[in-house]
Design a protein around this motif. Structure first.
Motif, short mmCIF file in Angstrom:
data_model
loop_
_atom_site.label_atom_id
_atom_site.label_comp_id
_atom_site.label_asym_id
_atom_site.label_seq_id
_atom_site.Cartn_x
_atom_site.Cartn_y
_atom_site.Cartn_z
N LEU A 73 15.23 -1.26 -13.24
CA LEU A 73 14.43 -1.15 -14.45
C LEU A 73 14.59 -2.36 -15.36
CD1 LEU A 73 14.87 2.62 -15.41
CD2 LEU A 73 12.76 1.47 -14.74
N ASP A 74 15.73 -3.01 -15.30
CA ASP A 74 15.99 -4.17 -16.16
C ASP A 74 15.62 -5.50 -15.50
OD1 ASP A 74 17.05 -2.38 -17.99
OD2 ASP A 74 19.09 -2.57 -17.18
N ALA A 75 14.87 -5.46 -14.39
CA ALA A 75 14.58 -6.70 -13.65
C ALA A 75 13.78 -7.67 -14.49
CB ALA A 75 13.83 -6.35 -12.36
N LEU A 95 9.67 5.17 -8.84
CA LEU A 95 9.24 5.11 -10.24
C LEU A 95 9.87 3.92 -10.94
CD1 LEU A 95 7.58 6.58 -12.42
CD2 LEU A 95 9.65 7.86 -13.00
N ALA A 96 11.13 3.63 -10.63
CA ALA A 96 11.80 2.47 -11.24
C ALA A 96 11.13 1.17 -10.83
CB ALA A 96 13.28 2.46 -10.86
N LEU A 97 10.74 1.05 -9.57
CA LEU A 97 10.06 -0.16 -9.12
C LEU A 97 8.69 -0.30 -9.79
CD1 LEU A 97 10.88 -0.16 -5.30
CD2 LEU A 97 11.60 -1.87 -6.98
N ALA A 98 8.00 0.81 -9.97
CA ALA A 98 6.67 0.75 -10.60
C ALA A 98 6.75 0.26 -12.04
CB ALA A 98 6.01 2.13 -10.54
N HIS A 99 7.87 0.50 -12.72
CA HIS A 99 8.01 0.10 -14.12
C HIS A 99 8.94 -1.09 -14.30
CE1 HIS A 99 6.51 4.25 -14.47
NE2 HIS A 99 6.05 3.89 -15.65
N ALA A 100 9.31 -1.76 -13.20
CA ALA A 100 10.25 -2.88 -13.32
C ALA A 100 9.60 -4.11 -13.93
CB ALA A 100 10.83 -3.21 -11.95
N GLY A 101 8.28 -4.30 -13.75
CA GLY A 101 7.61 -5.49 -14.29
C GLY A 101 7.95 -6.75 -13.54
N GLU A 115 2.07 4.61 -0.59
CA GLU A 115 1.14 5.42 -1.40
C GLU A 115 1.43 5.29 -2.88
OE1 GLU A 115 -0.40 10.06 -1.70
OE2 GLU A 115 1.04 9.46 -0.16
N ASP A 116 2.71 5.21 -3.27
CA ASP A 116 3.06 5.18 -4.69
C ASP A 116 3.01 3.78 -5.29
OD1 ASP A 116 3.44 7.86 -4.51
OD2 ASP A 116 5.63 7.81 -4.56
N LEU A 117 3.30 2.74 -4.48
CA LEU A 117 3.50 1.40 -5.05
C LEU A 117 2.49 0.36 -4.60
CD1 LEU A 117 7.40 1.12 -4.78
CD2 LEU A 117 6.06 1.82 -6.75
N VAL A 118 1.78 0.61 -3.49
CA VAL A 118 0.93 -0.45 -2.94
C VAL A 118 -0.48 0.10 -2.74
CG1 VAL A 118 0.82 -2.32 -1.26
CG2 VAL A 118 3.00 -1.16 -1.69
N PRO A 119 -1.33 0.06 -3.74
CA PRO A 119 -2.70 0.56 -3.57
C PRO A 119 -3.47 -0.27 -2.55
CG PRO A 119 -2.16 0.24 -5.90
CD PRO A 119 -1.06 -0.37 -5.12
N GLY A 120 -4.24 0.39 -1.71
CA GLY A 120 -5.07 -0.29 -0.73
C GLY A 120 -4.37 -0.68 0.54
N VAL A 121 -3.10 -0.28 0.73
CA VAL A 121 -2.35 -0.63 1.94
C VAL A 121 -1.85 0.66 2.57
CG1 VAL A 121 -0.39 -1.88 2.92
CG2 VAL A 121 -1.68 -2.86 1.00
N ARG A 122 -2.18 0.87 3.83
CA ARG A 122 -1.75 2.06 4.56
C ARG A 122 -1.23 1.64 5.93
NH1 ARG A 122 -1.83 3.36 0.32
NH2 ARG A 122 -2.88 5.07 -0.78
N ALA A 123 -0.26 2.38 6.43
CA ALA A 123 0.30 2.08 7.75
C ALA A 123 -0.75 2.29 8.83
CB ALA A 123 1.51 2.97 8.01
N ALA A 124 -0.72 1.45 9.87
CA ALA A 124 -1.70 1.50 10.95
C ALA A 124 -0.99 1.38 12.29
CB ALA A 124 -2.73 0.38 10.79
N GLN A 125 -1.75 1.65 13.35
CA GLN A 125 -1.22 1.52 14.71
C GLN A 125 -1.42 0.10 15.20
OE1 GLN A 125 0.30 4.09 16.28
NE2 GLN A 125 0.80 2.77 18.03
#
Length: 369
Positions: A73-75, A95-101, A115-125
């Motif tokens: 959080l203090d990054a 949640l801490a990574l999302a608010h680390a800035g 799903e929580d931190l990287v919009p538009g990126v999903r695991a694939a085969q």
């Protein structure tokens, strides 16, 4: 059965058990050693990242190690956070990574982290021939680290990328590196390891990713710190397999050596002792110990039980219920003081039992027409 014969019979099972234990220990040690030092900032083995950290520090970049979400959080914006094992993150860590800035580099993240931190990126085969075609894809994106590294053939996970995210080194619609905002996803830990750092453009890729700011926070989430990983995840895989092998071996040994229950057979006693001899032997013990009170209590209990049965009363009927038949003092009187008094008590009880039996027989005769 002699001890030597027992040892000879047990020699086979003991040998099998020893071999199973040795095999389990070997598997456990190999499994534990395989993961030792993986992406550890001070690791000097091939899977460690000590070389990369040393080069970063030579470039004047400060490298700190964090294990708790509150450290992230203090990054701040002047820090690059490298998450070595995103699969260990729980909801608190994400949640801490999302608010680390800060800029974030995720190494082979799991689905929940994406799903929580990287919009538009999903695991694939990954395509089956991704690494066997011999084609080294170009960066295909504007990520500075990818442009510095040039063409690379990366192993590991691949991702489907949709706007606003961008994919790098894409092949057949999937990419091993993806960028979404200030977060970079790298599907393989190989470029960060000591063994592969000097291959192709791995050094340029990793150094540019982590050297964009004066500080790198090497985040090693503690397993299970906020519910992300269970206690079983802390056990090396080799130990788990070793436990399974031991359980299977124990089951096989139990089936092999277990006793099969057959029909019930009568056991021949080595010696037959007549009831009268047992009675005389117990009486001799009472006499030797001077236990006149104990002997008198046994005689009185037997008399009360027999008298109660003749009157239709329970075995523990009080003496008052038997008083109409016998004298209460005879059943609940004091203990005999000598052997003669004990003999008199036995004679009196025999006489009373005989009188009671005679009266019971007389009553039966009167009832018979």
């Amino acid at each position: 059965m002699s001890l030597r014969r027992q040892i000879r019979r047990a020699r086979g099972p003991l040998l099998v058990g020893a071999l199973v234990v040795i095999a389990a220990l070997v598997l456990a040690l190999l499994g534990a050693r395989a993961g030792q030092g993986l992406l550890q900032p001070d690791g000097v083995d091939p899977a460690g990242s000590g070389a990369l950290v040393a080069v970063l520090r030579e470039q004047g970049i400060r490298v700190d190690v964090a294990t708790r979400p509150e450290d992230v959080l203090d990054a701040g914006p002047a820090t690059t956070v490298l998450v070595a094992f995103p699969g260990r993150l729980g909801s608190t860590g994400r949640l801490a990574l999302a608010h680390a800035g800060a800029d974030v580099v995720l190494v082979a993240p799991d689905g929940a982290t994406l799903e929580d931190l990287v919009p538009g990126v999903r695991a694939a085969q990954a395509p089956p021939d991704l690494l066997t075609t011999g084609v080294v894809p170009p960066p295909g994106c504007l990520l500075p680290a990818a442009l510095a590294a040039g063409p690379l053939a990366l192993d590991g996970a691949v991702y489907e990328v949709t706007p606003p995210a961008l994919g790098c080194y894409a092949t057949d619609g999937v990419a091993p590196v993806a960028v979404s905002g200030r977060t970079v996803v790298v599907g393989s830990a190989t470029p960060f390891t000591n063994e592969a750092l000097d291959r192709d453009g791995n050094a340029a890729l990793t150094m540019t990713l982590l050297g964009a700011h004066p500080r790198v926070l090497w985040y090693l989430p503690e397993p299970g710190a906020d519910g992300g990983t269970s206690l079983v995840d802390l056990v090396p895989r080799g130990w788990l397999w070793g436990t399974v092998v031991l359980l299977l071996a124990g089951g096989v040994a139990a089936l092999w050596r277990g006793r099969r229950l057959g029909p019930v057979v009568a056991e021949r006693l080595p010696v037959r002792v007549a009831a009268a001899e047992t009675t005389r032997g117990r009486a001799a013990l009472y006499r030797r110990l001077g236990a006149r009170g104990r002997a008198a209590a046994i005689l009185r209990d037997d008399a009360r039980r027999r008298l109660a049965a003749r009157r239709g009363l329970p075995p523990d009927a009080p003496a008052e219920a038997l008083a109409p038949v016998v004298g209460k003092d005879l059943l609940d009187g004091p203990d005999p003081t000598d052997d003669a008094a004990l003999v008199r008590l036995a004679d009196d009880l025999d006489e009373l039992l005989g009188d009671a039996a005679q009266r019971s027989s007389t009553r039966q005769d009167r009832r018979t027409p």
